[in-house]
Design a protein around this motif. Sequence first.
Motif, PDB file in Angstrom:
ATOM      1  N   ARG A  17      54.251  11.673  33.306  1.00  0.00           N
ATOM      2  CA  ARG A  17      55.033  10.768  34.080  1.00  0.00           C
ATOM      3  C   ARG A  17      54.394   9.651  33.440  1.00  0.00           C
ATOM      4  NH1 ARG A  17      57.516  12.740  39.595  1.00  0.00           N
ATOM      5  NH2 ARG A  17      58.139  14.818  39.156  1.00  0.00           N
ATOM      6  N   ALA A  18      53.182   9.486  33.589  1.00  0.00           N
ATOM      7  CA  ALA A  18      52.510   8.165  33.014  1.00  0.00           C
ATOM      8  C   ALA A  18      53.053   7.703  31.768  1.00  0.00           C
ATOM      9  CB  ALA A  18      50.986   8.204  32.956  1.00  0.00           C
ATOM     10  N   ALA A  19      53.037   8.805  30.691  1.00  0.00           N
ATOM     11  CA  ALA A  19      53.687   8.368  29.377  1.00  0.00           C
ATOM     12  C   ALA A  19      54.885   7.899  29.353  1.00  0.00           C
ATOM     13  CB  ALA A  19      53.622   9.755  28.539  1.00  0.00           C
ATOM     14  N   ASP A  69      60.304  20.248  19.662  1.00  0.00           N
ATOM     15  CA  ASP A  69      61.055  18.847  19.497  1.00  0.00           C
ATOM     16  C   ASP A  69      60.430  17.807  18.736  1.00  0.00           C
ATOM     17  OD1 ASP A  69      63.246  20.392  20.243  1.00  0.00           O
ATOM     18  OD2 ASP A  69      63.639  19.242  22.127  1.00  0.00           O
ATOM     19  N   ALA A  70      58.986  17.932  18.946  1.00  0.00           N
ATOM     20  CA  ALA A  70      58.029  16.767  18.608  1.00  0.00           C
ATOM     21  C   ALA A  70      57.570  17.283  16.879  1.00  0.00           C
ATOM     22  CB  ALA A  70      57.073  16.617  19.399  1.00  0.00           C
ATOM     23  N   GLU A  71      56.925  16.198  16.264  1.00  0.00           N
ATOM     24  CA  GLU A  71      56.100  16.535  15.286  1.00  0.00           C
ATOM     25  C   GLU A  71      54.721  17.182  15.269  1.00  0.00           C
ATOM     26  OE1 GLU A  71      58.868  13.604  12.352  1.00  0.00           O
ATOM     27  OE2 GLU A  71      56.870  13.016  13.372  1.00  0.00           O
ATOM     28  N   ALA A  72      54.257  16.530  16.590  1.00  0.00           N
ATOM     29  CA  ALA A  72      52.753  16.433  16.905  1.00  0.00           C
ATOM     30  C   ALA A  72      52.596  16.524  18.499  1.00  0.00           C
ATOM     31  CB  ALA A  72      51.960  15.766  16.072  1.00  0.00           C
ATOM     32  N   THR A  73      51.415  17.100  18.935  1.00  0.00           N
ATOM     33  CA  THR A  73      51.325  16.875  20.402  1.00  0.00           C
ATOM     34  C   THR A  73      50.003  16.196  20.655  1.00  0.00           C
ATOM     35  OG1 THR A  73      52.522  19.077  20.822  1.00  0.00           O
ATOM     36  CG2 THR A  73      50.631  18.514  22.316  1.00  0.00           C
ATOM     37  N   LEU A  74      50.018  15.544  21.536  1.00  0.00           N
ATOM     38  CA  LEU A  74      48.655  14.472  21.982  1.00  0.00           C
ATOM     39  C   LEU A  74      48.376  15.162  23.437  1.00  0.00           C
ATOM     40  CD1 LEU A  74      46.572  12.349  21.803  1.00  0.00           C
ATOM     41  CD2 LEU A  74      48.585  10.920  22.531  1.00  0.00           C
ATOM     42  N   VAL A  75      47.183  15.471  23.611  1.00  0.00           N
ATOM     43  CA  VAL A  75      46.836  16.019  24.711  1.00  0.00           C
ATOM     44  C   VAL A  75      45.634  15.445  25.539  1.00  0.00           C
ATOM     45  CG1 VAL A  75      46.014  18.178  26.156  1.00  0.00           C
ATOM     46  CG2 VAL A  75      47.608  18.636  24.171  1.00  0.00           C
ATOM     47  N   PHE A  76      46.001  14.886  26.731  1.00  0.00           N
ATOM     48  CA  PHE A  76      44.587  14.252  27.622  1.00  0.00           C
ATOM     49  C   PHE A  76      44.365  14.880  28.715  1.00  0.00           C
ATOM     50  CE2 PHE A  76      47.293  10.599  25.922  1.00  0.00           C
ATOM     51  CZ  PHE A  76      46.643   9.575  25.588  1.00  0.00           C
ATOM     52  N   THR A  77      43.050  14.806  28.635  1.00  0.00           N
ATOM     53  CA  THR A  77      42.298  15.779  29.758  1.00  0.00           C
ATOM     54  C   THR A  77      41.143  14.851  30.245  1.00  0.00           C
ATOM     55  OG1 THR A  77      40.832  17.010  28.564  1.00  0.00           O
ATOM     56  CG2 THR A  77      43.044  18.064  29.130  1.00  0.00           C
ATOM     57  N   ALA A 144      47.731   6.265  29.877  1.00  0.00           N
ATOM     58  CA  ALA A 144      48.785   5.144  29.585  1.00  0.00           C
ATOM     59  C   ALA A 144      47.784   4.084  29.033  1.00  0.00           C
ATOM     60  CB  ALA A 144      49.275   4.665  31.167  1.00  0.00           C
ATOM     61  N   SER A 145      46.759   3.636  29.570  1.00  0.00           N
ATOM     62  CA  SER A 145      45.791   2.913  28.979  1.00  0.00           C
ATOM     63  C   SER A 145      45.246   2.836  27.655  1.00  0.00           C
ATOM     64  CB  SER A 145      44.477   2.719  29.995  1.00  0.00           C
ATOM     65  OG  SER A 145      43.672   1.658  29.244  1.00  0.00           O
ATOM     66  N   GLU A 146      45.279   4.237  27.185  1.00  0.00           N
ATOM     67  CA  GLU A 146      44.686   4.652  25.779  1.00  0.00           C
ATOM     68  C   GLU A 146      46.030   4.475  24.901  1.00  0.00           C
ATOM     69  OE1 GLU A 146      41.906   4.670  24.564  1.00  0.00           O
ATOM     70  OE2 GLU A 146      40.800   4.791  26.569  1.00  0.00           O
ATOM     71  N   LEU A 147      47.353   4.795  25.292  1.00  0.00           N
ATOM     72  CA  LEU A 147      48.547   4.493  24.583  1.00  0.00           C
ATOM     73  C   LEU A 147      48.776   3.110  24.444  1.00  0.00           C
ATOM     74  CD1 LEU A 147      50.794   7.131  26.418  1.00  0.00           C
ATOM     75  CD2 LEU A 147      50.013   7.368  24.032  1.00  0.00           C
ATOM     76  N   GLU A 148      48.449   2.235  25.605  1.00  0.00           N
ATOM     77  CA  GLU A 148      48.576   0.687  25.287  1.00  0.00           C
ATOM     78  C   GLU A 148      47.780   0.189  24.388  1.00  0.00           C
ATOM     79  OE1 GLU A 148      50.661  -2.594  26.484  1.00  0.00           O
ATOM     80  OE2 GLU A 148      51.005  -0.712  27.739  1.00  0.00           O
ATOM     81  N   LYS A 149      46.502   0.646  24.345  1.00  0.00           N
ATOM     82  CA  LYS A 149      45.483   0.213  23.349  1.00  0.00           C
ATOM     83  C   LYS A 149      46.019   0.719  21.777  1.00  0.00           C
ATOM     84  CE  LYS A 149      41.668   0.652  26.320  1.00  0.00           C
ATOM     85  NZ  LYS A 149      40.438   1.558  26.503  1.00  0.00           N
ATOM     86  N   ALA A 150      46.558   1.930  21.520  1.00  0.00           N
ATOM     87  CA  ALA A 150      47.104   2.183  20.418  1.00  0.00           C
ATOM     88  C   ALA A 150      48.305   1.530  19.930  1.00  0.00           C
ATOM     89  CB  ALA A 150      47.449   3.882  20.419  1.00  0.00           C
TER      90      ALA A 150
END
Length: 159
Positions: A17-19, A69-77, A144-150
């Motif tokens: 949901r954050a993404a 449906d995606a080309e790759a997966t990004l997993v956060f833990t 969300a913070s790391e996505l923002e930086k990327a």
Amino acid sequence: MAFKLVIISGAQTGVERAALDWTLKHEIPHGGWCVQGLLASTEAPDARYKLKEGTSEDVLEAISSNVRDAEATLVFTQAAKAVGTAQKAVAQAKKQKKPVLHVHRGILGVSEKIVAFLDKHYIRRLHVTGSCEADEAGLGAWAASELEKAKSILDRRPD
């Protein structure tokens, strides 16, 4: 190079949901699959999410569809070892022979690793997932913070 990804995610609380909230904030194209019944539940996700409802209440079906449906997966833990739905996403990506990047709070330079992963595999449709908020509180905000930086790194590149 401006941020030109489509984000694929489910509607699990926390990272997913954050993404999706992050994509709405930046008007980034998005989509994804959620479990059957979630769109009408008391925990229904934001109606602005462009989600499709699966044919089953089994979370593995939604994860498998999002990986497909995606080309790759990004997993956060939070932890170094992915468990639960995060581990299922890693396993599905490997089963479908799709690139997967698992990042956790103990890794330095996460946003840079995300950018390098996107570059290495020429990703345009990225599945973003991770542990649910009930299992790892605060994970969604960190993701969300790391996505923002990327995004910031990618936005600074010339086209």
